[in-house]
Scaffold this motif. Structure first.
Motif, short mmCIF file in Angstrom:
data_model
loop_
_atom_site.label_atom_id
_atom_site.label_comp_id
_atom_site.label_asym_id
_atom_site.label_seq_id
_atom_site.Cartn_x
_atom_site.Cartn_y
_atom_site.Cartn_z
N GLN A 1 0.85 -1.18 0.00
CA GLN A 1 0.00 0.00 0.00
C GLN A 1 0.89 1.24 0.00
OE1 GLN A 1 -3.07 -1.27 -0.33
NE2 GLN A 1 -2.06 -3.24 0.06
N GLN A 2 0.56 2.24 -0.83
CA GLN A 2 1.45 3.38 -0.97
C GLN A 2 0.69 4.70 -1.10
OE1 GLN A 2 4.31 1.24 -4.05
NE2 GLN A 2 5.41 2.77 -2.85
N PHE A 3 1.32 5.75 -0.58
CA PHE A 3 0.83 7.11 -0.79
C PHE A 3 1.36 7.61 -2.13
CE2 PHE A 3 0.57 7.11 3.90
CZ PHE A 3 -0.66 7.74 4.10
N VAL A 4 0.57 8.42 -2.80
CA VAL A 4 0.99 9.08 -4.03
C VAL A 4 0.70 10.57 -3.89
CG1 VAL A 4 -1.22 8.68 -5.20
CG2 VAL A 4 0.86 9.06 -6.56
N ALA A 5 1.58 11.39 -4.43
CA ALA A 5 1.42 12.84 -4.35
C ALA A 5 2.12 13.48 -5.53
CB ALA A 5 1.98 13.38 -3.03
N ALA A 6 1.95 14.77 -5.68
CA ALA A 6 2.63 15.50 -6.76
C ALA A 6 4.14 15.38 -6.58
CB ALA A 6 2.21 16.96 -6.75
N LYS A 7 4.86 15.25 -7.68
CA LYS A 7 6.31 15.19 -7.62
C LYS A 7 6.84 16.45 -6.94
CE LYS A 7 7.21 12.30 -11.69
NZ LYS A 7 7.78 12.25 -13.06
N GLY A 8 7.83 16.25 -6.09
CA GLY A 8 8.40 17.38 -5.38
C GLY A 8 7.64 17.77 -4.13
N SER B 1 -12.67 8.67 -8.66
CA SER B 1 -13.05 9.98 -8.11
C SER B 1 -11.93 10.57 -7.28
CB SER B 1 -14.32 9.84 -7.26
OG SER B 1 -15.41 9.40 -8.04
N ALA B 2 -11.25 9.73 -6.50
CA ALA B 2 -10.15 10.22 -5.67
C ALA B 2 -8.99 10.71 -6.53
CB ALA B 2 -9.68 9.12 -4.73
N LEU B 3 -8.65 9.96 -7.57
CA LEU B 3 -7.53 10.35 -8.42
C LEU B 3 -7.84 11.64 -9.18
CD1 LEU B 3 -6.29 6.92 -9.84
CD2 LEU B 3 -5.29 8.30 -8.01
N GLN B 4 -9.08 11.82 -9.57
CA GLN B 4 -9.45 13.08 -10.23
C GLN B 4 -9.21 14.27 -9.30
OE1 GLN B 4 -13.43 12.96 -11.88
NE2 GLN B 4 -13.08 10.97 -12.82
N ASP B 5 -9.54 14.10 -8.02
CA ASP B 5 -9.32 15.19 -7.07
C ASP B 5 -7.84 15.37 -6.76
OD1 ASP B 5 -11.93 15.92 -6.99
OD2 ASP B 5 -12.23 15.53 -4.85
N LEU B 6 -7.07 14.29 -6.79
CA LEU B 6 -5.62 14.42 -6.61
C LEU B 6 -5.02 15.22 -7.76
CD1 LEU B 6 -3.06 13.58 -4.99
CD2 LEU B 6 -2.89 11.62 -6.55
N ILE B 7 -5.40 14.88 -8.97
CA ILE B 7 -4.88 15.58 -10.16
C ILE B 7 -5.26 17.05 -10.15
CG2 ILE B 7 -5.06 15.72 -12.69
CD1 ILE B 7 -5.41 12.62 -12.63
N SER B 8 -6.48 17.34 -9.70
CA SER B 8 -6.96 18.73 -9.69
C SER B 8 -6.45 19.52 -8.49
CB SER B 8 -8.49 18.76 -9.72
OG SER B 8 -9.01 18.22 -8.53
N GLY B 9 -5.79 18.83 -7.54
CA GLY B 9 -5.23 19.53 -6.39
C GLY B 9 -6.17 19.68 -5.22
N ARG B 10 -7.33 19.00 -5.24
CA ARG B 10 -8.27 19.11 -4.13
C ARG B 10 -7.82 18.31 -2.91
NH1 ARG B 10 -11.85 18.29 -8.57
NH2 ARG B 10 -12.90 20.22 -9.19
N ILE B 11 -6.99 17.31 -3.13
CA ILE B 11 -6.40 16.58 -2.02
C ILE B 11 -4.89 16.58 -2.20
CG2 ILE B 11 -8.43 15.13 -1.62
CD1 ILE B 11 -7.08 12.86 -3.12
N LYS C 1 1.30 5.44 -14.86
CA LYS C 1 1.63 5.00 -16.21
C LYS C 1 0.86 5.78 -17.28
CE LYS C 1 3.09 0.26 -15.17
NZ LYS C 1 2.84 -1.18 -15.46
N ARG C 2 0.02 6.69 -16.86
CA ARG C 2 -0.80 7.44 -17.81
C ARG C 2 -0.27 8.86 -17.96
NH1 ARG C 2 -7.05 5.56 -16.46
NH2 ARG C 2 -6.67 3.30 -16.69
N PRO C 3 -0.57 9.51 -19.08
CA PRO C 3 -0.08 10.88 -19.29
C PRO C 3 -0.46 11.85 -18.17
CG PRO C 3 -0.95 9.99 -21.33
CD PRO C 3 -1.29 8.99 -20.26
N GLU C 4 -1.68 11.71 -17.66
CA GLU C 4 -2.13 12.63 -16.62
C GLU C 4 -1.40 12.42 -15.29
OE1 GLU C 4 -5.46 9.46 -17.02
OE2 GLU C 4 -3.93 10.42 -18.28
N GLY C 5 -0.68 11.29 -15.19
CA GLY C 5 0.06 11.01 -13.96
C GLY C 5 1.53 11.39 -14.02
N ALA C 6 1.93 12.09 -15.09
CA ALA C 6 3.35 12.43 -15.27
C ALA C 6 3.90 13.29 -14.14
CB ALA C 6 3.55 13.14 -16.61
N GLY C 7 3.05 14.07 -13.51
CA GLY C 7 3.51 14.96 -12.45
C GLY C 7 3.39 14.39 -11.06
N PHE C 8 3.16 13.05 -10.97
CA PHE C 8 2.94 12.43 -9.67
C PHE C 8 3.91 11.28 -9.44
CE2 PHE C 8 -0.88 14.60 -10.83
CZ PHE C 8 -1.32 15.18 -9.65
N ALA C 9 4.11 10.92 -8.16
CA ALA C 9 5.02 9.83 -7.80
C ALA C 9 4.63 9.29 -6.43
CB ALA C 9 6.46 10.34 -7.78
#
Length: 255
Positions: free
Chosen positions: A110-117, A162-172, A188-196
């Motif tokens: 199980q892992q946390f994911v967040a914006a790179k940096g 729904s959670a990933l959409q809010d992560l990408i939009s910066g709501r979480i 692995k998707r283009p919209e996830g390029a800024g996350f790790a």
């Protein structure tokens, strides 16, 4: 902060030697690709759906596969709305007090994911004041509420999308779930390029269990035994690995 989505779908799998009294209903979430999802025609697909079909054939069962929101899976099983859960449900001590499980059929960290940096750690000090996303009714929700509920805001969602959409939009600020699914559905998707992934993988069995198994009602020993035998047979004859390799490049079986 809960987002609700209801999907209804069903598909019937007929094993050649199945008898009427051997019909079982198998529930999956239908919103957790590549393990399970609902296709454009409204039918469930994914690794767990294919595995369920194979297990039904091996166990000589006639199976209906139905879709149920994750937080309604255990209540629905207890209410006899269906007979089996195959929805990436980890085998935990708390859940074993309520339902029974087959042997595990896959394991994930199980892992946390967040914006790179991201400049915060995944301990209590680092997550203080942050918004943490989880799926409602999941082990991840239990974990973050126990560990960080007094310092962070917990945002519970009806499904991962729904959670990933809010992560990408910066709501979480961060999201916790199985590493395989986060990798497949975001990183692995283009919209996830800024996350790790952030922090270390979480494997504490007290919270995250010993792997994912099929859930059955307490006392339904015969069905559990038939499914256990079918899982073992699927490994022995190569069926499991054939299905697994369709969806994953790595071995996900807990040896």
């Amino acid at each position: 902060m809960k987002i609700f989505m209801k999907v209804a779908a069903a598909i019937t799998i007929l094993a050649p030697a199945a008898q009427a009294q051997d019909t079982v209903r198998i529930a999956t979430e239908g919103a957790f690709p590549p393990f399970n999802w609902v296709n454009a025609e409204g039918a469930p697909e994914g690794f767990e759906v294919d595995l369920a079909k194979a297990l039904c054939t091996e166990a000589q069962l006639t199976c209906d596969i139905v879709v149920q929101d994750f937080d309604g899976l255990i209540p629905g099983l207890e209410a006899k709305q269906f007979d089996v859960i195959m929805a990436s449900m980890n085998i935990t001590e708390a859940r074993q007090k309520v339902i029974d499980f087959t042997r595990p059929y896959y394991r994930d960290s199980q892992q946390f994911v967040a914006a790179k940096g991201a400049d915060f750690s995944t301990d209590k000090a680092g997550l203080a004041g942050k918004v943490i996303g989880v799926v409602s009714g999941s082990i991840h929700e239990n974990y973050v509420e126990a560990m960080f509920g007094d310092v962070a805001r917990i945002a519970s969602y009806q499904n991962q999308d729904s959670a990933l959409q809010d992560l990408i939009s910066g709501r979480i600020d961060t999201y916790l779930d199985g590493g395989i699914s986060i990798s497949e559905n975001l990183l692995k998707r283009p919209e996830g390029a800024g996350f790790a992934f952030i922090g270390t993988a979480l494997t504490d069995p007290a919270y995250f269990g010993i792997g994912v198994g099929a859930g059955v009602r307490k006392g339904d020993a015969e069905l559990k035994e038939r499914l256990d035998a079918a899982i073992e047979a699927a490994h022995a004859d190569g069926t499991y690995d054939r299905i697994r390799s369709k969806y994953f490049a790595v071995d996900i079986f807990p040896n």
